[in-house]
Design a protein around this motif. Structure first.
Motif, short mmCIF file in Angstrom:
data_model
loop_
_atom_site.label_atom_id
_atom_site.label_comp_id
_atom_site.label_asym_id
_atom_site.label_seq_id
_atom_site.Cartn_x
_atom_site.Cartn_y
_atom_site.Cartn_z
N ALA A 144 0.85 -1.20 0.00
CA ALA A 144 0.00 0.00 0.00
C ALA A 144 0.87 1.24 0.00
CB ALA A 144 -0.93 0.02 1.20
N VAL A 145 0.42 2.25 -0.73
CA VAL A 145 1.04 3.58 -0.68
C VAL A 145 0.08 4.45 0.09
CG1 VAL A 145 2.10 5.43 -2.00
CG2 VAL A 145 2.02 3.12 -2.96
N LEU A 146 0.47 4.79 1.31
CA LEU A 146 -0.44 5.44 2.25
C LEU A 146 0.30 6.46 3.09
CD1 LEU A 146 -1.20 2.84 5.10
CD2 LEU A 146 0.79 2.76 3.62
N LEU A 147 -0.44 7.24 3.85
CA LEU A 147 0.19 8.24 4.71
C LEU A 147 1.03 7.56 5.79
CD1 LEU A 147 -2.71 10.81 5.17
CD2 LEU A 147 -0.56 11.17 3.94
N ARG A 148 2.16 8.17 6.08
CA ARG A 148 3.12 7.60 7.03
C ARG A 148 2.50 7.30 8.38
NH1 ARG A 148 7.83 11.68 7.98
NH2 ARG A 148 6.09 12.80 8.98
N GLU A 149 1.64 8.19 8.87
CA GLU A 149 1.07 8.01 10.21
C GLU A 149 0.04 6.88 10.26
OE1 GLU A 149 -0.63 11.98 8.62
OE2 GLU A 149 1.19 10.79 8.41
N SER A 150 -0.39 6.40 9.10
CA SER A 150 -1.39 5.32 9.08
C SER A 150 -0.77 3.93 8.94
CB SER A 150 -2.36 5.55 7.91
OG SER A 150 -3.09 6.74 8.09
N LEU A 151 0.54 3.85 8.81
CA LEU A 151 1.19 2.56 8.59
C LEU A 151 0.84 1.59 9.72
CD1 LEU A 151 3.33 1.21 6.66
CD2 LEU A 151 5.00 1.73 8.45
N PRO A 152 0.35 0.39 9.40
CA PRO A 152 -0.03 -0.55 10.47
C PRO A 152 1.18 -1.13 11.19
CG PRO A 152 -0.27 -1.58 8.32
CD PRO A 152 0.05 -0.15 8.06
N GLN A 153 0.98 -1.54 12.41
CA GLN A 153 2.05 -2.09 13.23
C GLN A 153 2.63 -3.35 12.59
OE1 GLN A 153 0.86 -3.01 17.22
NE2 GLN A 153 2.94 -3.22 17.97
N GLY A 154 3.95 -3.44 12.57
CA GLY A 154 4.62 -4.61 12.03
C GLY A 154 5.03 -4.48 10.58
N ALA A 155 4.45 -3.50 9.88
CA ALA A 155 4.80 -3.29 8.48
C ALA A 155 6.07 -2.44 8.39
CB ALA A 155 3.66 -2.62 7.73
N VAL A 156 6.81 -2.63 7.31
CA VAL A 156 7.97 -1.78 7.05
C VAL A 156 7.60 -0.79 5.96
CG1 VAL A 156 9.60 -3.58 7.71
CG2 VAL A 156 8.92 -3.36 5.33
N ALA A 157 8.34 0.30 5.87
CA ALA A 157 7.97 1.35 4.92
C ALA A 157 9.18 2.04 4.36
CB ALA A 157 7.06 2.36 5.60
N ALA A 158 9.02 2.54 3.16
CA ALA A 158 10.03 3.39 2.51
C ALA A 158 9.35 4.71 2.17
CB ALA A 158 10.56 2.72 1.25
N ALA A 159 9.98 5.79 2.59
CA ALA A 159 9.36 7.11 2.42
C ALA A 159 9.49 7.62 0.99
CB ALA A 159 10.01 8.10 3.38
N LEU A 160 8.45 8.30 0.55
CA LEU A 160 8.48 9.03 -0.71
C LEU A 160 8.67 10.51 -0.41
CD1 LEU A 160 5.49 7.25 -2.53
CD2 LEU A 160 7.93 6.71 -2.65
N LYS A 161 8.89 11.29 -1.43
CA LYS A 161 9.08 12.73 -1.21
C LYS A 161 7.78 13.37 -0.73
CE LYS A 161 12.75 13.30 -4.62
NZ LYS A 161 13.13 13.93 -5.92
N PRO A 162 7.86 14.41 0.08
CA PRO A 162 6.65 15.05 0.60
C PRO A 162 5.74 15.56 -0.52
CG PRO A 162 8.60 15.81 1.77
CD PRO A 162 9.09 15.03 0.60
N VAL A 163 4.45 15.49 -0.28
CA VAL A 163 3.45 16.00 -1.22
C VAL A 163 3.04 17.39 -0.77
CG1 VAL A 163 1.15 15.65 -2.19
CG2 VAL A 163 2.61 13.67 -1.71
N HIS A 164 3.25 18.37 -1.62
CA HIS A 164 2.90 19.74 -1.27
C HIS A 164 1.43 20.00 -1.56
CE1 HIS A 164 7.14 20.28 -0.84
NE2 HIS A 164 7.38 20.12 -2.12
N LEU A 165 0.75 20.63 -0.62
CA LEU A 165 -0.65 21.00 -0.79
C LEU A 165 -0.76 22.51 -0.99
CD1 LEU A 165 -2.39 18.89 2.01
CD2 LEU A 165 -2.08 18.31 -0.40
N GLY A 166 -1.76 22.91 -1.74
CA GLY A 166 -1.96 24.34 -1.97
C GLY A 166 -3.43 24.69 -2.02
N TRP A 167 -3.67 25.97 -1.99
CA TRP A 167 -5.03 26.50 -2.11
C TRP A 167 -5.25 26.85 -3.57
CZ3 TRP A 167 -8.44 26.52 1.87
CH2 TRP A 167 -7.93 26.41 3.18
#
Length: 295
Positions: A144-167
């Motif tokens: 899964a490609v998901l938000l970092r804070e939602s990663l389930p316990q026990g899973a490993v992850a590799a970070a992607l570059k930050p996504v910039h938000l705008g108005w």
């Protein structure tokens, strides 16, 4: 116990129609090949070949043994390819992605995976990061490609570059050229990510000051819907900047300059998987995602 070499010799004897031709292939004497077959027959307690005439033929038991032995050889070859040849990965891979990923790197990522693994079929799920995390934990997703804070316990992850938000707002909307304050933004309907997501909570928090009349916040799980509503002038919206940049809608949508207190935080996505069951495809998705990770 017999060896895989015994299976190969038996196959060659049958294909060549005799012990002599098989012996030539292995650069052995005919007697050496005959002795090896006799030793195998002794171990098995059965005759594999009918030697009653000049043409060597398998007995009924020999045919049965060779059929089963060939299945064993094919299983060996399959196992060897699966664990030593990365391009042989096959079957169905279940990939979950957050909506933001659909509008940024998904197509490039899948094209890379399709080229590298032509025998793989991809089953895609698009949902909120919280739902993707639950699906991963329940083994309903492989990666899964998901938000970092939602990663389930026990899973490993590799970070992607930050996504910039705008108005953003419709190109037809007449707004001041100077950076807008929170109060200026609050004068409009706001269209943003779905309720409960980090962007929604942040937008909600921005307008929580007691001296500001809170605007109507309209959340949607579909960023395409947010984009359409903004482009049609329904309200101003919060979107990933790369999504607008890459969209044919960018001619109908323009960025809004805001004061620092209205600046939105970046989103941090990761590629997550459980290494004990999905390491190979997890690492492949990471490699493909990072090739198109240009937020």
């Amino acid at each position: 116990m017999f060896e895989f070499k015994d299976i190969e010799i038996l196959q060659d004897i049958v294909r060549a129609g005799g012990f002599r031709a098989a012996a030539q292939k292995y650069n052995l004497s005919q007697s050496a090949i005959s002795s090896r077959v006799s030793a195998l027959e002794k171990k098995l307690g059965m005759m594999l070949f009918d030697r009653s005439n000049r043409q060597v033929r398998l007995t009924a038991a020999g045919r049965r043994f060779l059929e089963e032995a060939q299945r064993l050889s094919r299983a060996r070859d399959r196992i060897w390819q699966e664990f030593t040849q990365r391009e042989k990965l096959s079957g169905t891979v279940r990939i979950g992605v957050a909506e933001t990923i659909v509008h940024t790197i998904l197509t490039g990522m899948l094209n890379k995976l399709k080229d590298d693994y032509p025998d793989v079929r991809f089953e895609l799920s698009v949902d909120t990061s919280a739902q993707l995390a639950t699906a991963m934990a329940d083994d309903a997703l492989d990666v899964a490609v998901l938000l970092r804070e939602s990663l389930p316990q026990g899973a490993v992850a590799a970070a992607l570059k930050p996504v910039h938000l705008g108005w953003f707002c419709s190109e037809s909307m007449d707004l001041p050229d100077t950076p807008l304050s929170i109060a200026d933004l609050a004068a409009h309907a706001i269209v943003t990510f779905p309720k409960g997501t980090p962007p929604f909570r942040e937008v909600e928090g921005i307008f929580s000051a007691p001296d500001i009349s809170p605007p109507a916040l309209h959340g949607s799980a579909s960023l395409s819907t947010v984009k359409h509503l903004v482009g049609d002038g329904f309200g101003i919206g919060v979107l990933p900047t790369l999504m607008v940049k890459n969209s044919v809608w960018n001619e109908r949508i323009k960025a809004i300059s805001v004061q620092p207190e209205a600046t939105l935080s970046d989103l941090h996505f990761v590629v997550g998987y459980y290494p004990e069951r999905n390491r190979e495809i997890g690492e492949a998705v990471i490699e493909a995602a990072r090739l198109f990770d240009h937020f």
